[in-house]
Design an enzyme around this catalytic site. Sequence first.
Site, PDB file in Angstrom:
ATOM      1  N   GLU A 274       0.818  -1.217   0.000  1.00 48.12           N
ATOM      2  CA  GLU A 274       0.000   0.000   0.000  1.00 48.12           C
ATOM      3  C   GLU A 274       0.856   1.274   0.000  1.00 48.12           C
ATOM      4  O   GLU A 274       0.855   2.043   0.972  1.00 48.12           O
ATOM      5  CB  GLU A 274      -1.005  -0.028   1.158  1.00 48.12           C
ATOM      6  CG  GLU A 274      -1.977  -1.194   1.012  1.00 48.12           C
ATOM      7  CD  GLU A 274      -3.178  -1.156   1.953  1.00 48.12           C
ATOM      8  OE1 GLU A 274      -3.209  -0.314   2.869  1.00 48.12           O
ATOM      9  OE2 GLU A 274      -4.095  -1.980   1.758  1.00 48.12           O
ATOM     10  N   GLU A 379      -4.285  -9.043  -1.271  1.00 52.46           N
ATOM     11  CA  GLU A 379      -4.786  -8.903   0.105  1.00 52.46           C
ATOM     12  C   GLU A 379      -6.274  -8.618   0.120  1.00 52.46           C
ATOM     13  O   GLU A 379      -6.777  -7.814  -0.666  1.00 52.46           O
ATOM     14  CB  GLU A 379      -4.046  -7.785   0.851  1.00 52.46           C
ATOM     15  CG  GLU A 379      -4.409  -7.726   2.338  1.00 52.46           C
ATOM     16  CD  GLU A 379      -3.701  -6.592   3.072  1.00 52.46           C
ATOM     17  OE1 GLU A 379      -2.480  -6.449   2.896  1.00 52.46           O
ATOM     18  OE2 GLU A 379      -4.376  -5.849   3.813  1.00 52.46           O
TER      19      GLU A 379
END
Length: 536
Positions: A274, A379
């Site tokens: 991220e 994810e």
Amino acid sequence: MELSSPSREECPRPQGRVGIMAASLMGLLLLQAASWASGARPCSPKSFGYSSVVCVCNATYCDSLDPLTLPDPGTFSRFESTRSGRRMELSLGTFQANRTSKGLLLTLQPDQKFQKVKGFGGAMTDAAALNILALSPQARNLLLKSYFSEEGIEYNIIRVPMASCDFSIRIYTYADTPDDFQLLNFSLPEEDVKLKIPLIHQALKMAQRPVSLFASPWTSPTWLKTNGAVNGKGTLKGHPGDRYHQTWAKYFVKFLDAYAEHNLHFWAVTAENEPSAGLFTGYPFQCLGFTPEHQRDFIARDPGPTLANSTHRNVRLLMLDDQRLLLPHWAQVVLADPEAAKYVHGIAVHWYLDFLAPAKATLGETHRLFPNTMLFASEACVGSKFWEQSVRLGSWDRGVQYSHSIITNLLYHVVGWTDWNLALNPEGGPNWVRNFVDSPIIVDISKDTFYKQPMFYHLGHFSKFIPEGSQRVGLAASEKNNLDTVALLRPDGSAVVVVLNRSSKDVPLTIKDPALGFLETISPSYSIHTYLWHRK
């Protein structure tokens, strides 16, 4: 769980020894059939007041599946899970030469070929490892078997965080000595050596299929960062190609070296977990900010060539590892530069903002622009949004969210799908910033028990039946419908069709394989089915 039987006529009582033997034999056959139909060991159900049940496992009992075998030619296997409590229950059927029922027709199109699948799995976080290791050895063994063995759902992917993340109980990196630009003090702590690595080895020993590992970093050591902290708004100091960026690239190689010393080798690394998170002031846990331009230049000048010139040159590099909302823009920026593009094997995506980002406009458009760069879902978890309860034991809807996401991803060229924590506690942790979420397996240490949630089985409807190398093929519907469906051909030549019914209505349907005929079935309300048959 109460099981109802269809009404039947009373059988006359058998007479004499032959009759008793016949009755006993029939009873044994019926018991065996029931065993075959419900896997090796059936679910031990428990309701916690949500929409469905969990399956309870402990040191002495856990539901399991039989090793997968292909049905006889001309027949099919049907594995069923339902909101009412069925869990991957097996039944057999026969293809018909002619179609007798009306309604929805799904036609397999084996010549219409799409992406090849990498696989399915979850993450061995510190939190997952702590929970799994808190169980007795017997219960721990059954948990890992549930995920990785032929008696379970046969995961073939494990994600490994590089050092700490929010699902850790302390903050650390592998190189916390300030200004150690040669990484002379780089070392793996107990979290890796005593928790994650032994469990990964145990999982690999159980697996019949090859298991691929991929790693993701959350933060660099703070002395490499502009803000001097693991969290909050901060990026690497300096600019790509300088000693800060080069040191961070070397950290990847050091990590791969350290795991190789423990005889664990990686399929891939992501450039950063991220990367957009570290661009936000006040971001609560470990992060490292990159804009797409920064990641482009970083890949081109640092980890790309550093990995290529190391003994880990075969380890794949995945870009993004963030919300698909950022596509196709991130891909356009990074892959437009041939120096960066030559090092990028794939694009990893997270699912958290999928509700803001239609698959067609993000995944579909990215595949159209970059058809040779694979897409990989790295994810997902439920319970992370501020309005969601962290853990809902037995929630059918959360399982549906998983299977709906997997089917959507497969239909838009994604090659694999990775869950987040393999196991958490009933609170949804541990997590050092209390960012509690749900998991397919919840461990209750106080009872030496773990609960397999509907999410676990929804994932299993894909992971067990779609091995690496399977290829998505066309599946044409005769009319608009509310089912989620996907078809694949396995490397052994057999066909797999997954059908998810999210609605309250039963849907009669027929699946046509041009080579075999018609498979007539019903998709009950709130159910998921996997169909498997031999085509050769």
